[in-house]
Scaffold this active site. Structure first.
Site, short mmCIF file in Angstrom:
data_model
loop_
_atom_site.label_atom_id
_atom_site.label_comp_id
_atom_site.label_asym_id
_atom_site.label_seq_id
_atom_site.Cartn_x
_atom_site.Cartn_y
_atom_site.Cartn_z
CG HIS A 48 -24.55 46.09 65.44
ND1 HIS A 48 -24.47 46.38 66.78
CD2 HIS A 48 -24.44 47.27 64.80
CE1 HIS A 48 -24.32 47.68 66.94
NE2 HIS A 48 -24.29 48.25 65.75
CD GLU A 152 -22.68 54.24 62.50
OE1 GLU A 152 -23.72 53.65 62.22
OE2 GLU A 152 -21.64 53.64 62.82
CG ASP A 178 -26.06 53.73 65.25
OD1 ASP A 178 -26.69 53.62 66.31
OD2 ASP A 178 -25.27 52.87 64.84
C1 3PY Z 1 -26.84 51.87 61.11
O1 3PY Z 1 -27.84 51.99 60.39
O2 3PY Z 1 -26.61 52.55 62.12
C2 3PY Z 1 -25.85 50.86 60.77
O3 3PY Z 1 -24.80 50.82 61.36
C3 3PY Z 1 -26.18 49.85 59.71
O4 3PY Z 1 -26.34 48.61 60.30
MG MG Z 2 -24.70 51.94 63.08
#
Ligand code: 3PY
Ligand code: MG
Length: 258
Positions: A48, A152, A178
């Site tokens: 990101h 995630e 996420d």
């Molecule tokens: C998230 O929290 O989804 C991440 O990938 C950390 O940046």
């Molecule tokens: Mg993430």
């Protein structure tokens, strides 16, 4: 590979929280300066962030020159991207969105030399970072570099015990933004919410049962405290943008109050 650039395992062995800032902005100067502040490592976010490959290489070199290990979160679970990160001298690689056993196995295959995997040889920047010969690096790379699969999504959470048991992985790393978006069916980012923390406890338990390091993006000092309490050790702190914005906001406030 006893140098500071690859000192992650040794530091984790202390059992203390292992904390590192998360850089998403290009620049070897700020990377090197931040690496001198005494964090356990410095991470570069190629998923990101806005850092390109050439800049990532210069940032890893600056972080290593400051005596700190570099962590890279790669853009995706891809053999070329993972090999690049390790070749640049990253001591740990974090791969996003690992949602199946096949994806977890592919990650190991990309990151470890035979017989554990099929990492491709080359690059040589990592030899400079490690301060070793090619033969020494080959002998130690599989055990000294650490590979984290990001948990995630709901799919990953449902399979977390199986993913944690994949041979060759060194840790799991929760992306709580996420994960909380998935858990709330797209309604909220809630990194410290009750449901997020409950889900994260499952990840910490899976790590413990399989001898893996439990990691997460914690984002703040409160996040680091909360995640430490539920069994996490390898934790990212704020992004460089947040640190810059925070410092600028404080300055603006102090000027306005004069
Ligand atoms: C998230 O929290 O989804 C991440 O990938 C950390 O940046
Ligand atoms: Mg993430």
């Amino acid at each position: 590979m006893s140098g500071a650039s690859f000192a992650i395992r040794a530091r984790l062995a202390s059992g203390k929280p292992f904390v590192f800032p998360w850089l998403g902005m290009p620049g070897a100067v700020h990377a090197g300066q931040i690496a001198r502040l005494g964090f356990d490592a410095v991470a570069i976010d190629l998923q990101h962030g806005t850092v390109d490959n050439g800049e990532a290489a210069r940032m890893v070199a600056a972080i290593n020159a400051a005596g700190s290990p570099a962590v890279i979160r790669v853009l995706w679970n891809d053999p070329g991207l993972i090999g690049f990160a390790l070749d640049m001298g990253a001591a740990a690689v974090i791969a996003p969105m690992i949602n199946s056993l096949d994806q977890a196995k592919a990650l190991v295959k990309s990151a470890k030399y035979p017989p554990a995997g099929q990492r491709s040889w080359g690059g040589y920047t990592m030899l400079q970072a490690a301060g070793v010969t090619a033969g020494e690096y080959l002998k130690e790379a599989n055990s000294q570099t650490m590979i984290f699969a990001m948990i995630e999504t709901n799919e990953a959470l449902g399979l977390v015990d199986e993913i944690a048991a994949v041979k060759g992985l060194d840790g799991l790393f929760v992306g709580p933004s996420d994960l909380s978006i998935a858990l709330s069916n797209g309604k909220a980012i809630d990194r410290l919410g009750k449901g997020t923390l409950e889900a994260m406890k499952k990840v910490a338990a899976a790590c413990k049962a399989n001898g893996l390091c439990a990691g997460a993006f914690a984002g703040t000092a409160d996040g680091i405290k909360a995640y430490t309490e539920i069994g996490f050790q390898f934790m990212a702190g704020p992004t460089d943008l947040e640190l810059l914005r925070g410092g600028a906001a404080e300055f603006q406030k102090s000027v306005a109050s004069k």
